[in-house]
Design a protein around this motif. Sequence first.
Motif, PDB file in Angstrom:
ATOM      1  N   GLY A  33       0.970  -1.310   0.096  1.00  0.00           N
ATOM      2  CA  GLY A  33       0.038   0.157   0.517  1.00  0.00           C
ATOM      3  C   GLY A  33       0.778   1.492   0.105  1.00  0.00           C
ATOM      4  O   GLY A  33       1.966   1.239   0.062  1.00  0.00           O
ATOM      5  N   GLN A  34      -0.139   1.969  -0.404  1.00  0.00           N
ATOM      6  CA  GLN A  34       0.824   3.390   0.073  1.00  0.00           C
ATOM      7  C   GLN A  34       0.487   3.654   1.387  1.00  0.00           C
ATOM      8  O   GLN A  34       0.197   3.710   2.203  1.00  0.00           O
ATOM      9  N   VAL A 110      13.789   8.451   5.021  1.00  0.00           N
ATOM     10  CA  VAL A 110      14.023   7.576   6.441  1.00  0.00           C
ATOM     11  C   VAL A 110      13.564   6.712   7.372  1.00  0.00           C
ATOM     12  O   VAL A 110      13.565   6.395   7.837  1.00  0.00           O
ATOM     13  N   PHE A 111      12.127   6.849   6.487  1.00  0.00           N
ATOM     14  CA  PHE A 111      11.034   5.740   6.787  1.00  0.00           C
ATOM     15  C   PHE A 111      11.340   4.744   6.105  1.00  0.00           C
ATOM     16  O   PHE A 111      10.140   3.917   6.143  1.00  0.00           O
ATOM     17  N   GLY A 112      12.410   4.676   4.931  1.00  0.00           N
ATOM     18  CA  GLY A 112      12.606   3.541   4.282  1.00  0.00           C
ATOM     19  C   GLY A 112      12.132   3.163   3.004  1.00  0.00           C
ATOM     20  O   GLY A 112      11.564   2.384   2.678  1.00  0.00           O
ATOM     21  N   ARG A 113      10.965   4.374   2.981  1.00  0.00           N
ATOM     22  CA  ARG A 113       9.983   3.822   1.265  1.00  0.00           C
ATOM     23  C   ARG A 113      10.880   5.707   0.672  1.00  0.00           C
ATOM     24  O   ARG A 113      11.836   5.995   0.550  1.00  0.00           O
ATOM     25  N   GLY A 114      10.139   5.103  -0.933  1.00  0.00           N
ATOM     26  CA  GLY A 114      10.896   6.201  -1.489  1.00  0.00           C
ATOM     27  C   GLY A 114       9.779   5.972  -3.228  1.00  0.00           C
ATOM     28  O   GLY A 114       8.067   5.223  -2.472  1.00  0.00           O
ATOM     29  N   ASP A 131       4.237   5.980  -5.430  1.00  0.00           N
ATOM     30  CA  ASP A 131       3.862   6.909  -4.369  1.00  0.00           C
ATOM     31  C   ASP A 131       4.062   6.321  -3.184  1.00  0.00           C
ATOM     32  O   ASP A 131       3.915   5.391  -2.449  1.00  0.00           O
ATOM     33  N   ALA A 132       5.898   6.529  -1.922  1.00  0.00           N
ATOM     34  CA  ALA A 132       5.695   6.203  -1.002  1.00  0.00           C
ATOM     35  C   ALA A 132       5.555   4.785  -0.171  1.00  0.00           C
ATOM     36  O   ALA A 132       4.731   4.510   0.389  1.00  0.00           O
ATOM     37  N   VAL A 133       6.096   3.628  -1.017  1.00  0.00           N
ATOM     38  CA  VAL A 133       6.542   2.548  -1.117  1.00  0.00           C
ATOM     39  C   VAL A 133       7.660   2.087   0.086  1.00  0.00           C
ATOM     40  O   VAL A 133       9.058   2.130   0.060  1.00  0.00           O
ATOM     41  N   PRO A 134       7.840   0.908   0.384  1.00  0.00           N
ATOM     42  CA  PRO A 134       8.751   0.853   1.245  1.00  0.00           C
ATOM     43  C   PRO A 134       9.108  -0.249  -0.082  1.00  0.00           C
ATOM     44  O   PRO A 134       8.923  -1.019  -0.824  1.00  0.00           O
ATOM     45  N   ASP A 135      10.703  -0.505   0.899  1.00  0.00           N
ATOM     46  CA  ASP A 135      11.822  -0.761  -0.170  1.00  0.00           C
ATOM     47  C   ASP A 135      11.950  -0.319  -1.417  1.00  0.00           C
ATOM     48  O   ASP A 135      11.124  -1.282  -2.739  1.00  0.00           O
ATOM     49  N   ALA A 136      12.297   0.564  -2.141  1.00  0.00           N
ATOM     50  CA  ALA A 136      11.478   1.497  -3.318  1.00  0.00           C
ATOM     51  C   ALA A 136      12.787   0.885  -5.168  1.00  0.00           C
ATOM     52  O   ALA A 136      12.395   0.355  -5.677  1.00  0.00           O
ATOM     53  N   ALA A 137      13.783   0.614  -4.351  1.00  0.00           N
ATOM     54  CA  ALA A 137      14.936  -0.107  -4.674  1.00  0.00           C
ATOM     55  C   ALA A 137      14.372  -1.557  -4.732  1.00  0.00           C
ATOM     56  O   ALA A 137      14.921  -1.374  -6.444  1.00  0.00           O
TER      57      ALA A 137
END
Length: 161
Positions: A33-34, A110-114, A131-137
């Motif tokens: 989720g976002q 900072v919150f590990g999102r991207g 937007d704002a998903v965990p571990d974007a890379a």
Amino acid sequence: MSKNHASDAARMASQAGVSSAHKVETRVLWSAGQGQVCNASVFVFALLFFWLVLPVGWALYRYLRTANHHYVLTDQRLLEHSGIIVKKIEALELYRVKDLSVSGNLLQTVFGRGQIILLTTDSTNPTLIIDAVPDAAGVSKTIRDAVEDCRAAKGVRAFDY
């Protein structure tokens, strides 16, 4: 991905119009989720001006909208589920993805999102921002691998002209 989360993602994929015969060859690769971190400025504004009704109502709306915004990546498409009362499902065929990039602001980092930006040949949504998903890379690598596998399976080649 937890078993319950994977079953929820499979259920959402089936609700998106995937036929039962097609469901066998479609598997969920990622689902998330976002994150509410994208609403941080709205929440701070609502806290500062809580005596006004409008900022608190706007913050509540943004919270619900973000809480009901989910992404499901299967081996053939990326599904975007959104909407509070009226639900909307956007499906992007993976072979249509031309390019992707990863970015994020300081708060997301900072919150590990991207943020993942997909450039596509889709006529309805040529630029899709996840937007704002965990571990974007890591998610971008999963998407890139799924795009390459889908193109190879369908025999699709991209041409720039």
